[in-house]
Design a protein around this motif. Structure first.
Motif, PDB file in Angstrom:
ATOM      1  N   SER A 185      78.550  47.245  35.750  1.00 10.14           N
ATOM      2  CA  SER A 185      77.269  46.595  35.451  1.00 10.14           C
ATOM      3  C   SER A 185      76.125  47.600  35.403  1.00 10.14           C
ATOM      4  CB  SER A 185      76.961  45.510  36.492  1.00 10.14           C
ATOM      5  OG  SER A 185      76.589  46.075  37.746  1.00 10.14           O
ATOM      6  N   VAL A 187      79.606  41.049  43.573  1.00  9.25           N
ATOM      7  CA  VAL A 187      79.387  42.111  42.590  1.00  9.25           C
ATOM      8  C   VAL A 187      77.924  42.516  42.581  1.00  9.25           C
ATOM      9  CG1 VAL A 187      79.372  42.638  40.119  1.00  9.25           C
ATOM     10  CG2 VAL A 187      81.350  41.506  41.137  1.00  9.25           C
ATOM     11  N   GLN A 225      91.980  43.027  33.889  1.00  5.83           N
ATOM     12  CA  GLN A 225      90.584  42.602  34.063  1.00  5.83           C
ATOM     13  C   GLN A 225      90.088  41.867  32.816  1.00  5.83           C
ATOM     14  OE1 GLN A 225      89.606  43.336  37.333  1.00  5.83           O
ATOM     15  NE2 GLN A 225      91.687  44.189  37.239  1.00  5.83           N
ATOM     16  N   THR A 229      88.398  44.715  41.957  1.00  2.00           N
ATOM     17  CA  THR A 229      87.692  44.111  40.826  1.00  2.00           C
ATOM     18  C   THR A 229      86.197  44.060  41.086  1.00  2.00           C
ATOM     19  OG1 THR A 229      89.606  42.805  40.122  1.00  2.00           O
ATOM     20  CG2 THR A 229      87.431  41.974  39.511  1.00  2.00           C
ATOM     21  N   ALA A 264      80.908  44.235  31.635  1.00  6.31           N
ATOM     22  CA  ALA A 264      80.808  43.240  32.711  1.00  6.31           C
ATOM     23  C   ALA A 264      79.939  42.058  32.305  1.00  6.31           C
ATOM     24  CB  ALA A 264      80.262  43.889  33.979  1.00  6.31           C
ATOM     25  N   LEU A 309      83.487  45.939  38.669  1.00  7.81           N
ATOM     26  CA  LEU A 309      82.454  45.204  37.947  1.00  7.81           C
ATOM     27  C   LEU A 309      81.057  45.640  38.371  1.00  7.81           C
ATOM     28  CD1 LEU A 309      84.039  41.629  37.888  1.00  7.81           C
ATOM     29  CD2 LEU A 309      83.821  43.242  35.984  1.00  7.81           C
TER      30      LEU A 309
END
Length: 653
Positions: free
Chosen positions: A160, A123, A320, A152, A88, A156
């Motif tokens: 992360s 995110v 992605q 998505t 990410a 992510l």
């Protein structure tokens, strides 16, 4: 000799990312390659040199590595030992105020754009929520979501933190989802209340409850009222996604994890048993996706990249990767045929898509519907059309150039869930020949083996890979001795990956995939790929779809029926049967002509769009249907009933 349909101009080739890499190799490494084939030879013979150069070329963010690859034979090779990184993190370094991160189209709804700043905020908030819930590196976060921005965002956020991701599409049945997720013991589930497909709503609240009840390791459930915005939290104790993305947070941060750390778990189709939980490495996927997006999709910053997929197909994970290259990712949720087959071409026009990705059956369906998007839509931005999921027949190549765009780059590709990339595919500096895939991917030592395990050119052989790739699975989940892993790929040729496809490598290094070798038609000692049959039959007017198997009967007898699903208003009559026989005999040989042509109401497919050739064969050979095919992994399980009934006729032969 196949016809050349396209070749990029000198200016086109000069501006490809592959040419930029070649120039970089010359300048920084003193390496010069006259053509792609020479570069490929180097990439598979000097693994350390090639993959090590990619680490530098893509400026990988992470701690230094000790060794590019160990010398252990497959499947024991280790990559970039000692390094730590985060997938990410490489996506968000492409953040830009000059272009949107995502464009989303929901069936029947207008386009939505999401800026990089909004994506990062959501995110970061989701990551903060997961961190507060105790999610640590290696914990599993799973999703029962459509192909929407929220999927998505959740991926992510989990990535992360170094968590391991897994997803299924809401068109999966409860049992099919449970048998996947139960294997990996997830702590958090993201889920929707339902979805719309083909203009029809499908509630999934009861399915989600069944999933939650079957996963005792869940500590958090996050719900997205997608079908009904007023649905609320229909699971006791669950949180709402809108609350999660509003979670207090600080600046988005990234947990760098070891190169071999599991990034996600994908699954085999599960049509013949419990799906294999195929686990990929964080670093291996990053390196492969950077390579493929740049050199084989030629994706540039600011371009718009689309692939029609669901979260239950590895192409969602691959999609992605478009963010890694600085492209805007285009998402679509709904039926490609609603309100008609023009839906995705309308999206291409509205979103200004540069790279359009789909399945071979979709292009064939457009061809049969006689769509002409090149005339009816503004496709000026379109640079490439990519196809995977099944062999693309030569007639579909013609269709693309005649009715979609005459100067588009058609990149047929083939790979799979096993590596979450393509082994073979597009090369923007090479010409496109009718019915042929352009080249083997860089770093992919793929060959066709004959019966003596020797590489052959110009003949059909077993597809094998003789050198390791970073994105090969690190293991199957819950397979501690790697028994299922070795049986899946290394049983036939120890130390060499057997993929299970028939492959033809031509004299000019293009390729033709001829279907699955485990569903091979063996007629009088001659091996016939099923794709050859479909390639011919698909051209015949009045035929919607077909499936062929070869059955070994008592006394050394063989029976090769072709099951035909006709177009509405047509039937498998004597005239059609004669046409099928004549076309196959003329195009190939008398051995290609089936013993019978049998009309069926539908052809069985997996949810990810694979024909169930081997399971149908097993059913017709008398294997119990529950052992032959898993209805929960099928798009149309009711289609199996015909073959169950037909088995009685086979038993009487």
């Amino acid at each position: 000799m196949s016809e050349m349909l396209w070749e990029g101009s000198g200016a086109w080739k000069k501006h490809t990312r592959l040419q930029h890499y070649l120039d970089w190799l010359n300048k920084h490494k003193g390496l010069q390659f006259d053509n792609y084939d020479a570069l490929w030879e180097w990439s598979v013979s000097d693994l350390e040199g090639f993959w090590g150069s990619l680490w530098e070329y893509f400026d990988i963010l992470g701690s230094p590595y000790e060794q590019v690859v160990t010398e252990n034979p497959m499947p024991g090779a280790k990559w970039f030992t000692g390094s730590r990184l985060n997938y990410a993190e490489h996506i968000f370094r492409q953040s830009s105020a000059d272009r949107p991160a995502l464009i989303f189209k929901r069936e029947g709804k207008p386009l939505i754009e999401m800026a990089w700043a909004e994506l990062e905020q959501k995110v970061a908030a989701t990551a903060a929520y997961l961190h507060a819930a105790g999610i640590e590196p290696g914990d599993r976060v799973v999703a029962f979501l459509p192909n929407i921005p929220e999927a998505t965002i959740a991926f992510l956020a989990a990535n992360s933190l170094g968590a391991t991701w897994s997803s299924t599409s809401p068109d999966f049945g409860a049992d099919s989802v449970v048998e996947r997720f139960q294997q990996i013991q997830p702590k958090v589930l993201f889920a929707v209340d339902g979805y719309q497909y083909g203009g029809k709503p499908f509630s999934k609240t009861e399915v989600v409850q069944q999933i939650v009840d079957a996963l005792p390791t869940l500590e958090k459930v996050v719900l997205l009222p997608y079908l009904d915005s007023e649905a609320g939290a229909f699971i006791d104790g669950a949180d709402l996604f809108e609350t999660v993305v509003a979670h207090p947070h600080h600046e988005l941060s990234f947990e760098q994890v070891p190169f071999e750390h599991p990034i996600w778990v994908l699954y085999s189709s599960g049509t013949t048993g419990k799906p294999k939980a195929i686990t990929h490495s964080h670093g291996g996927v990053l390196m492969e996706h950077l390579k493929y997006m740049a050199f084989h999709n030629d994706t540039h910053p600011g371009e718009r990249f689309f692939w029609f997929t669901t979260t239950g197909w590895m192409m969602w994970n691959f999609l992605q990767a478009s963010l890694l290259s600085g492209a805007t990712m285009v998402l679509y949720d709904g039926s490609p045929g609603y309100p008609d087959m023009d839906a995705l071409w309308q999206l291409t026009e509205e979103a200004g898509i540069h790279h359009f990705g789909t399945s071979a059956p979709y292009l064939v369906a457009c061809m049969k519907k006689e769509l002409q998007p090149g005339k009816t839509r503004n496709l000026n931005a379109l640079r490439s059309v990519s196809s995977t999921g099944a062999p693309l027949p030569p007639e579909a190549f013609d269709y693309v150039y005649e009715h979609i765009k005459s100067n588009v780059w058609l990149a047929s590709m083939s790979g799979g869930t096993d590596v979450c990339t393509a082994f073979v595919g597009g090369v923007a500096t090479e010409p496109v020949y009718k019915g042929e895939i352009q080249r083997r991917g860089l770093g992919c030592a793929m060959y066709a083996f004959d019966d003596h395990s020797e590489p052959i050119v110009g003949e059909v052989g077993e597809m094998v890979i003789t050198q390791p790739m970073p994105s090969m699975p690190i293991y199957f989940w819950n397979d501690p001795e790697h028994a299922r892993y070795r049986a899946s790929y290394f049983e036939m040729y120890p130390g060499i990956w057997r993929h299970g496809d028939w492959l033809l490598v031509t004299e000019r290094n293009t390729l033709v995939i001829l279907g699955r070798s485990d569903a091979t038609l063996n007629r009088q000692g001659i091996r016939i790929g099923t794709a050859e049959i479909y390639r011919c039959v698909d051209q015949i007017p009045g035929i919607k779809d077909s499936l062929i198997v070869n059955l070994e009967l008592e006394g050394g007898r063989h029976y090769m029926p072709l099951f035909v699903c006709p177009q509405p208003g047509h039937q498998v009559d004597e005239e059609m049967i004669k046409t099928i026989a004549a076309e196959l005999r003329a195009a190939y040989s008398p051995r290609h002509v089936p013993d019978a042509c049998i009309e069926v109401p539908d052809i069985p497919y997996t949810i990810s769009g694979k024909k169930l050739e081997a399971p149908v064969k097993k059913i017709l050979m008398g294997i119990h249907p529950e052992k032959a095919a898993n209805p929960g992994a099928m798009r149309n399980p009711e289609s199996l009933q015909f073959f169950l009934d037909f088995r009685k006729k086979v038993e009487e032969m």
